[in-house]
Design an enzyme around this catalytic site. Structure first.
Site: not given
Ligand code: AMP
Ligand code: MG
Length: 490
Positions: A87, A90, A249-250
């Site tokens: 989900g 951030r 998720d990406n």
């Molecule tokens: P991402 O690596 O940006 O694709 O993020 C993978 C997951 O980790 C997603 O659910 C993001 O919302 C969560 N996430 C990444 N960084 C943060 C953060 N600093 N705080 C909260 N959730 C995070």
């Molecule tokens: Mg992501």
């Protein structure tokens, strides 16, 4: 009005889809950059966006009129392992606008504070990754690759704590939607069949309206997503882009590139290139991207199967949709390579010609982007061969390819100048090279100097034009400048 939100269709979906949550205000927001061209394209009022209220909205300090801020729910396979609850941890979707061209766009803040999906994270983004996503997403757009866009970047006046303390930032991201393969997985994993059906209908109405009346619409949707993703990944590979974290998720359902974390552009050609520091197995290496996309789409296929019942007919339709990936990818990739080489006719032997070039480039660590850009000149005049050859560790290696390539071009009959002009439209001179991005981030973080950021953005707006005054930005990193791994830096 800053954002004329008009019909927040995702917020209207049932509460299992999202959580209502407002952005968390920051201490001292400052505007780094507003994307004026994008604002115009979206029909937004630049003066309002650039006003003090506009800045408050872009920093998450004020919820604009008609916004319905939510964090959306999704799951995902991360490096092959399923996580049933990710989900927006951030990111907060403010709402949806319609562009003057009649297209729906999400307006999302990334780095805007905690949400119910933050798990152990702080909901924040460091300024470095915000600048990286801004630069690379806008560069991809200018290169002609479908992508989410960046409308604005702000600094927060607050620190975020990663390996050390870093300045914080917020990115305003614009997308056709933020619905991912992982969104489907979220509901399938919880056996929320009604929600899965609603999501499928929502996605068809929003991104594939031509399928509204299609029989077996979940399978038809899968086939359509497969086609878009196959073409997208072919475009990545043709510009040397490595996403770095192709988790489910990406991967969007709309076919836009999303989530520029540890991504990078390949310099010396090597199909095995990996950048991400967290991708220790090379799962998301340059040449693996098409098979990983297929793997991710198979996960989407599993979710959609749930809606169609388990019969043999369903299995056949899903399988056919998934196996169409290869043809879509191959024809986009080979067609693209032909255009990059200045060839027009489709000939069976072209695959071998390209492979020969790639083998020579790999053995000689030739820069991918520069080799193809210099080939444009060589197509026009053999005198430019020396420039291409100089990119090869052993310059004589180029001649073996050049001879075959010239013979192949000559067999088509087309003026060299015309050929070179067409080639310059598909072989960029400028890509966002990692060491340049690193220098931009360093200047911003350590000296509060954003001039390098603005300059790099301006160059990358016109990637297919020669810009002699910025010629040094065409060059790959020297051994001292090289950034070998890029970090998520979330
Ligand atoms: P991402 O690596 O940006 O694709 O993020 C993978 C997951 O980790 C997603 O659910 C993001 O919302 C969560 N996430 C990444 N960084 C943060 C953060 N600093 N705080 C909260 N959730 C995070
Ligand atoms: Mg992501």
């Amino acid at each position: 009005m800053i954002f004329p939100f008009y019909d927040n269709s995702y917020a209207r979906l049932p509460s299992v889809f999202h959580a209502s949550v407002a952005p968390t205000p920051v201490a001292a927001p400052r505007l780094v950059k507003l994307n004026a061209a994008l604002a115009r394209e979206l029909g937004l009022d630049l003066d309002s966006l650039a006003s003090p209220e506009g800045l408050e909205v872009l920093a998450g300090n004020r919820v604009p009129d008609l916004a319905e801020p939510i964090a959306s729910a999704y799951a995902g396979h991360q490096f092959g392992y399923f996580n049933p609850e990710l989900g927006d941890g951030r990111a907060i979707l403010l709402g949806e606008i319609m562009t003057p061209a009649g297209e729906r766009r999400d307006i999302q803040l990334k780095g805007s504070g905690m949400t119910p999906f933050s798990r152990r994270g702080d909901g924040r983004a460091a300024l470095g990754p915000v600048l990286r996503e801004y630069i690379v997403s806008e560069a991809m757009f200018a290169l002609g690759v479908p992508t989410t866009r960046s409308l604005a970047a702000v600094t927060t006046g607050e620190w975020v704590y990663r390996e050390g303390a870093l300045p914080g930032g917020v990115l305003t991201r614009v997308a056709a939607s933020h619905i991912r393969v992982g969104t489907f997985q979220y509901f399938a994993a919880r056996s929320e069949i009604e929600a899965l059906r609603l999501l499928t209908d929502h996605v068809i109405a929003r991104h594939y309206p031509e399928l509204a009346e299609a029989p077996h619409s979940p399978a038809a949707l899968l086939a359509a997503v497969v086609e878009r993703q196959a073409k997208l990944v072919a475009q990545w590979v043709l510009v040397g882009f490595i996403h770095g974290v192709m988790n489910t998720d990406n991967m969007t359902i709309s076919g836009e590139t999303i989530d520029y974390g540890p991504c990078a552009f390949m310099e010396a050609y090597d199909a095995r290139t990996v950048f991400s520091s967290i991708d220790t197995q090379g799962r998301y290496a340059y040449a693996n991207q098409a098979s990983i996309a297929q793997w991710n789409l198979a996960r989407l296929g599993e979710c959609l199967t749930v809606l169609m019942g388990d019969g043999e007919e369903t299995a056949g339709l899903i399988k056919a949709a998934l196996s169409s990936f290869r043809d879509h990818f191959q024809s986009a990739y080979l067609g693209g390579l032909r255009r990059k080489l200045g060839l027009h006719e489709d000939r069976a032997e072209d695959g071998a010609l390209v492979l020969d070039l790639f083998q020579r480039m790999t053995a000689n660590k030739a820069d991918f982007t520069l080799t193809f850009r210099k080939l444009c000149d060589a197509a026009q005049s053999e005198a430019a061969d020396a420039q291409v050859a100089s990119l090869f560790a052993d310059p004589s290696s180029f001649a073996g390819f050049a001879e075959k390539w010239r013979a192949r071009m000559a067999s088509e009959g087309m003026a060299g100048e015309e050929r070179a002009r067409a080639m310059r439209q598909v072989n960029p001179a400028f890509i966002p090279r990692n060491h340049r991005i690193a220098a931009v981030i360093d200047a911003a973080e350590t000296r509060d100097d954003f001039e390098p950021f603005h300059k790099l953005c301006a160059i990358l707006e016109r990637p297919y034009e020669d810009q002699p005054e910025s010629a040094e930005f065409m060059l790959p990193a020297t051994p001292e400048e090289r950034v070998t791994r890029t970090f998520c830096g979330t």
